[in-house]
Design an enzyme around this catalytic site. Structure first.
Site, PDB file in Angstrom:
ATOM      1  N   ALA A   4      34.169  10.874  18.306  1.00  0.00           N
ATOM      2  CA  ALA A   4      33.072  10.445  17.502  1.00  0.00           C
ATOM      3  C   ALA A   4      31.951   9.933  18.643  1.00  0.00           C
ATOM      4  CB  ALA A   4      33.441   9.320  16.658  1.00  0.00           C
ATOM      5  N   GLY A  44      38.158  11.572  17.725  1.00  0.00           N
ATOM      6  CA  GLY A  44      37.651  12.301  16.670  1.00  0.00           C
ATOM      7  C   GLY A  44      37.606  13.798  16.840  1.00  0.00           C
ATOM      8  N   GLU A 101      40.985  14.705  15.910  1.00  0.00           N
ATOM      9  CA  GLU A 101      41.481  14.599  14.424  1.00  0.00           C
ATOM     10  C   GLU A 101      40.633  15.806  13.586  1.00  0.00           C
ATOM     11  OE1 GLU A 101      39.634  10.615  14.862  1.00  0.00           O
ATOM     12  OE2 GLU A 101      41.372   9.731  13.797  1.00  0.00           O
ATOM     13  N   GLU A 109      40.989   6.221  21.626  1.00  0.00           N
ATOM     14  CA  GLU A 109      40.121   4.800  20.877  1.00  0.00           C
ATOM     15  C   GLU A 109      40.841   3.443  21.228  1.00  0.00           C
ATOM     16  OE1 GLU A 109      41.520   7.420  19.243  1.00  0.00           O
ATOM     17  OE2 GLU A 109      40.013   8.603  17.991  1.00  0.00           O
TER      18      GLU A 109
HETATM   19  N1  CAA Z   1      30.593   9.931  22.570  1.00  0.00           N
HETATM   20  C1  CAA Z   1      29.218   9.865  23.312  1.00  0.00           C
HETATM   21  N2  CAA Z   1      28.875  10.491  24.228  1.00  0.00           N
HETATM   22  C2  CAA Z   1      30.000  10.832  24.984  1.00  0.00           C
HETATM   23  C3  CAA Z   1      31.190  10.993  24.279  1.00  0.00           C
HETATM   24  C4  CAA Z   1      31.335  10.340  23.175  1.00  0.00           C
HETATM   25  N3  CAA Z   1      32.742  10.336  22.817  1.00  0.00           N
HETATM   26  N4  CAA Z   1      32.014  11.722  25.398  1.00  0.00           N
HETATM   27  C5  CAA Z   1      31.260  11.883  26.364  1.00  0.00           C
HETATM   28  N5  CAA Z   1      30.130  11.628  26.259  1.00  0.00           N
HETATM   29  C6  CAA Z   1      28.897  11.731  27.076  1.00  0.00           C
HETATM   30  C7  CAA Z   1      29.042  10.804  28.295  1.00  0.00           C
HETATM   31  O1  CAA Z   1      28.415   9.408  27.840  1.00  0.00           O
HETATM   32  C8  CAA Z   1      27.896  11.583  29.240  1.00  0.00           C
HETATM   33  O2  CAA Z   1      26.785  11.420  28.877  1.00  0.00           O
HETATM   34  P1  CAA Z   1      25.545  10.870  29.964  1.00  0.00           P
HETATM   35  O3  CAA Z   1      25.219  11.995  30.846  1.00  0.00           O
HETATM   36  O4  CAA Z   1      24.287  10.662  29.132  1.00  0.00           O
HETATM   37  O5  CAA Z   1      26.074   9.819  30.825  1.00  0.00           O
HETATM   38  C9  CAA Z   1      28.324  12.997  28.959  1.00  0.00           C
HETATM   39  O6  CAA Z   1      28.818  13.117  27.667  1.00  0.00           O
HETATM   40  C10 CAA Z   1      29.081  13.687  29.970  1.00  0.00           C
HETATM   41  O7  CAA Z   1      30.443  12.786  29.883  1.00  0.00           O
HETATM   42  P2  CAA Z   1      31.253  12.218  31.253  1.00  0.00           P
HETATM   43  O8  CAA Z   1      30.241  11.845  32.129  1.00  0.00           O
HETATM   44  O9  CAA Z   1      31.938  11.075  30.873  1.00  0.00           O
HETATM   45  O10 CAA Z   1      31.916  13.585  31.460  1.00  0.00           O
HETATM   46  P3  CAA Z   1      33.430  13.523  32.331  1.00  0.00           P
HETATM   47  O11 CAA Z   1      33.707  15.066  32.856  1.00  0.00           O
HETATM   48  O12 CAA Z   1      33.414  12.517  33.425  1.00  0.00           O
HETATM   49  O13 CAA Z   1      34.280  12.827  31.489  1.00  0.00           O
HETATM   50  C11 CAA Z   1      35.498  12.625  29.291  1.00  0.00           C
HETATM   51  C12 CAA Z   1      35.012  13.572  30.165  1.00  0.00           C
HETATM   52  C13 CAA Z   1      36.827  12.258  29.742  1.00  0.00           C
HETATM   53  C14 CAA Z   1      35.726  13.199  28.018  1.00  0.00           C
HETATM   54  C15 CAA Z   1      34.710  11.331  28.815  1.00  0.00           C
HETATM   55  O14 CAA Z   1      33.530  11.522  28.704  1.00  0.00           O
HETATM   56  C16 CAA Z   1      35.288  10.386  27.858  1.00  0.00           C
HETATM   57  O15 CAA Z   1      36.127   9.826  28.158  1.00  0.00           O
HETATM   58  N6  CAA Z   1      34.530  10.564  26.701  1.00  0.00           N
HETATM   59  C17 CAA Z   1      35.003   9.674  25.609  1.00  0.00           C
HETATM   60  C18 CAA Z   1      36.286   9.951  24.938  1.00  0.00           C
HETATM   61  C19 CAA Z   1      36.711   9.071  23.928  1.00  0.00           C
HETATM   62  O16 CAA Z   1      36.830   7.940  23.968  1.00  0.00           O
HETATM   63  N7  CAA Z   1      36.740   9.842  22.553  1.00  0.00           N
HETATM   64  C20 CAA Z   1      37.245   8.697  21.253  1.00  0.00           C
HETATM   65  C21 CAA Z   1      35.398   8.453  20.723  1.00  0.00           C
HETATM   66  S1  CAA Z   1      36.072   7.162  19.365  1.00  0.00           S
HETATM   67  C22 CAA Z   1      36.423   8.015  18.047  1.00  0.00           C
HETATM   68  O17 CAA Z   1      36.487   9.497  18.075  1.00  0.00           O
HETATM   69  C23 CAA Z   1      36.671   7.537  16.646  1.00  0.00           C
HETATM   70  C24 CAA Z   1      37.449   8.249  15.667  1.00  0.00           C
HETATM   71  O18 CAA Z   1      38.647   8.284  15.458  1.00  0.00           O
HETATM   72  C25 CAA Z   1      36.659   8.797  14.617  1.00  0.00           C
END
Ligand code: CAA
Length: 290
Positions: free
Chosen positions: A98, A141, A144, A164
């Site tokens: 998400a 998500g 999911e 999460e």
């Molecule tokens: N939401 C919003 N933006 C996201 C995102 C997310 N879930 N995942 C990545 N991005 C964005 C980053 O903020 C970044 O944007 P900027 O360039 O503007 O800074 C861009 O995508 C590239 O990401 P990274 O620079 O972090 O790329 P990376 O290769 O270094 O890392 C990653 C990749 C490991 C996937 C890392 O981005 C990450 O950990 N993302 C979050 C994953 C996460 O926590 N997902 C769970 C979300 S909560 C959820 O899903 C709730 C539910 O159950 C419904």
């Protein structure tokens, strides 16, 4: 012209546009979809193909993306020429979860009051099979979303996780419920409590995905699967999906009864008669989805 007005987006098949080999359905007024690419693929264009397309945010699932995805799925479900759907992302990310930036300012009363992410479950009403083709990250998500599909194929570099807990929250779109059913309690608990990623191979051996292929062969493999399904009778496809899904929802006795009744009901279709005739006559069946 087939028009569907949903959640503020008007989609018309008459507005199909051609460009770069893509047939991209248009959302009324504002041009094409902003967060997904949609086309029909396969020899007979029987496969609805949806690509999540928010590369700068690693296909994180913002509200607008989900709205568009639901419209695209419903369009394909209503399109008699389409018999199976493939959902994929990019080589780097199926979906990174998400949209955290969109969620960050929300309060309890906002998310509870609006029943936040309830629209994610709309895809569970799609009757045609949806195959998730996962390359790269399928996190939170994203994992999911893949689990809400009917079949998951993964590229060998795919990574699955429910991270999460690292954000101080828990999965909200089925992760704590569908993951234990797919990989068992211990592995699901470990993933939900640590946020650790598992590889495509681990996901396959745990039962989360049904096949792992080289990353660059993933879309072709998913498309091939969708085309093989598309050669079956749509009547039997609907019945099989409904019956397998009952295994998740219903007690065994009710699931078995539903299966038996759908089996009986297939004897009322032209395609069941054709399928068995073709077998006895040693020829290929010609299904007409009747
Ligand atoms: N939401 C919003 N933006 C996201 C995102 C997310 N879930 N995942 C990545 N991005 C964005 C980053 O903020 C970044 O944007 P900027 O360039 O503007 O800074 C861009 O995508 C590239 O990401 P990274 O620079 O972090 O790329 P990376 O290769 O270094 O890392 C990653 C990749 C490991 C996937 C890392 O981005 C990450 O950990 N993302 C979050 C994953 C996460 O926590 N997902 C769970 C979300 S909560 C959820 O899903 C709730 C539910 O159950 C419904």
């Amino acid at each position: 012209m087939l028009g569907i007005a949903r959640t503020g987006i008007q989609v018309t098949l008459a507005s199909v546009a051609r460009g770069n080999g893509l047939r991209q359905l248009c959302s009324g007024g504002s041009g094409s979809y902003k967060n997904i690419l949609v086309e029909k693929k396969g020899d007979k264009s029987q496969v609805g193909f949806v690509r999540l397309n928010r590369p700068k945010a690693l296909n994180s699932l913002c509200d607008d993306l989900l709205r568009e995805l639901n419209v695209a799925f419903r369009e394909f479900d209503a399109d008699p020429s389409v018999k199976a759907i493939v959902l994929t992302g990019s080589s780097k990310a199926f979906a990174a979860g998400a949209d955290i930036k969109e969620m960050q300012p929300k309060t309890y009363s906002t998310v509870f009051g609006t029943n936040f992410i309830n629209d994610w479950t709309e895809m569970l009403r799609i009757r045609k099979p949806i195959i998730a083709a996962v390359n790269g990250y399928a996190l939170g998500g994203g994992c999911e979303l893949a689990m809400m599909c009917d079949i998951i194929y993964a590229g060998d570099s795919a990574k699955f996780a429910q991270p999460e807990i690292r954000l101080g929250t828990i999965p909200g779109a089925g992760g704590t419920q569908r993951l234990p059913r797919a990989v068992g309690k211990s592995k699901a608990m470990e993933m939900c409590l640590t946020g650790d990623m598992i590889t495509a191979k681990e996901a396959e051996s745990a039962g989360l995905v049904s096949k792992v292929v080289p990353a660059d062969k993933l879309e072709a493999a998913a498309l091939d699967l969708a085309e093989r399904i598309s050669r079956m009778s749509l009547m039997a496809i609907y019945a099989a999906k409904e019956s397998v899904n009952a295994a998740y929802e219903a007690p065994l006795s009710q699931g078995l009864l539903l299966e038996r009744r759908l089996f009986h009901a297939s004897f009322g279709t032209r395609d069941r008669s054709e399928g068995m005739s073709a077998f006895t006559e040693k020829r290929a069946a010609e299904f007409k989805d009747e």
